[in-house]
Design a protein around this motif. Structure first.
Motif, short mmCIF file in Angstrom:
data_model
loop_
_atom_site.label_atom_id
_atom_site.label_comp_id
_atom_site.label_asym_id
_atom_site.label_seq_id
_atom_site.Cartn_x
_atom_site.Cartn_y
_atom_site.Cartn_z
N GLY A 249 47.65 32.73 -14.80
CA GLY A 249 47.38 34.17 -14.75
C GLY A 249 46.67 34.60 -13.48
N ALA B 10 53.27 33.39 -21.12
CA ALA B 10 51.81 33.50 -21.10
C ALA B 10 51.33 34.55 -22.11
CB ALA B 10 51.34 33.86 -19.69
N LEU C 16 46.76 28.96 -18.95
CA LEU C 16 46.88 30.40 -18.73
C LEU C 16 45.89 30.90 -17.69
CD1 LEU C 16 47.58 31.88 -22.27
CD2 LEU C 16 49.15 30.93 -20.59
N LEU D 289 48.79 33.70 -25.29
CA LEU D 289 47.41 34.17 -25.12
C LEU D 289 46.59 34.15 -26.41
CD1 LEU D 289 45.53 35.22 -22.88
CD2 LEU D 289 46.16 37.54 -23.57
#
Length: 244
Positions: free
Chosen positions: A114, A91, A110, A95
């Motif tokens: 996340g 991740a 994500l 990003l």
């Protein structure tokens, strides 16, 4: 140089769950989660909004390559331990594509990865090194600052999670699981905690023994994705009502 870096990486104070440094990290996370979007929306130009968002993303992105570089310098890099085959590492590396490049497909993945893992990362962190060790900052940048950057993108850049994104995130999660499993079998490793639970306490401890906790975790992850989407819709609708 090698001896110095190796000594630094392997000498540290053990992290204490809900100790002073943990509480500092929790409170700082909660503060920045609201402060950065508020600051950006109310006091920054569009150019400076982009600069702040890019800075957040780059801090998250760079921490994993720095770690790998330190392990290489120390001569302790291991394929069993240091590949980007834990979800947070992947991740972190993705990003910039999600937020700087505004790739919506990656952003959707994500967002759900996340935010669904946020509470575990904040309250039951998988960390052994305490402040002020590099790994203390690396962990919280990789997890908490990742969440802050995603929330920043939603509020400031108006990037919106969708139900289709939820489905894509769940499929991507399982694709990642299969890839990690293949590497685990080939390297005799334990990426993504598929072959065994983390060495410190985590939510997996409440999901039964191996391998059943993997299947339970699938349903928990999906439930987390749904809850995250519902929370997003609630706050989005609330914001619209209050701004009318």
């Amino acid at each position: 140089m090698r001896a110095f870096v190796s000594d630094y990486l392997n000498n540290y104070e053990p992290f204490q769950l809900f100790g002073f440094s943990h509480w500092v990290a929790i409170l700082l996370f909660l503060f920045l989660l609201f402060f950065f979007p508020w600051l950006s929306k109310n006091h920054l130009s569009s150019i400076n909004q982009k600069k702040l968002g890019t800075l957040l993303v780059l801090i998250v992105f760079i921490n994993y390559p720095i770690w790998v570089l330190l392990e290489l310098i120390a001569g302790s890099f291991e394929y069993k331990l240091h590949l980007p085959l834990h979800l947070c590492r992947t991740a972190n590396l993705l990003l910039p594509f999600a937020i700087i490049k505004r790739n919506d497909f990656i952003f959707q993945i994500l967002f759900y990865w996340g935010l669904s893992a946020m509470f575990q990362a904040v309250f039951t962190p998988d960390i052994t090194h305490d402040f002020p060790h590099f790994h203390y900052f690396r962990y919280f940048a990789a997890h908490q600052l990742l969440v802050i950057a995603i929330v920043y993108a939603v509020i400031v850049y108006d990037m919106r999670p969708t139900l289709r994104g939820l489905k894509d995130a769940f499929i991507a999660l399982n694709v990642f699981l299969v890839i990690a499993l293949a590497f685990n079998l080939f390297l005799d490793a334990n990426y993504f905690w598929i072959m065994g639970k983390p060495p410190v306490g985590s939510l997996l401890d409440f999901m039964g023994p191996w391998p059943w906790y993997i299947f339970v975790a699938e349903f928990v992850a999906l439930l987390h994705f749904i809850i995250v989407y519902m929370l997003y819709k609630f706050f989005s609708n609330y914001s619209k009502l209050t701004n009318q």
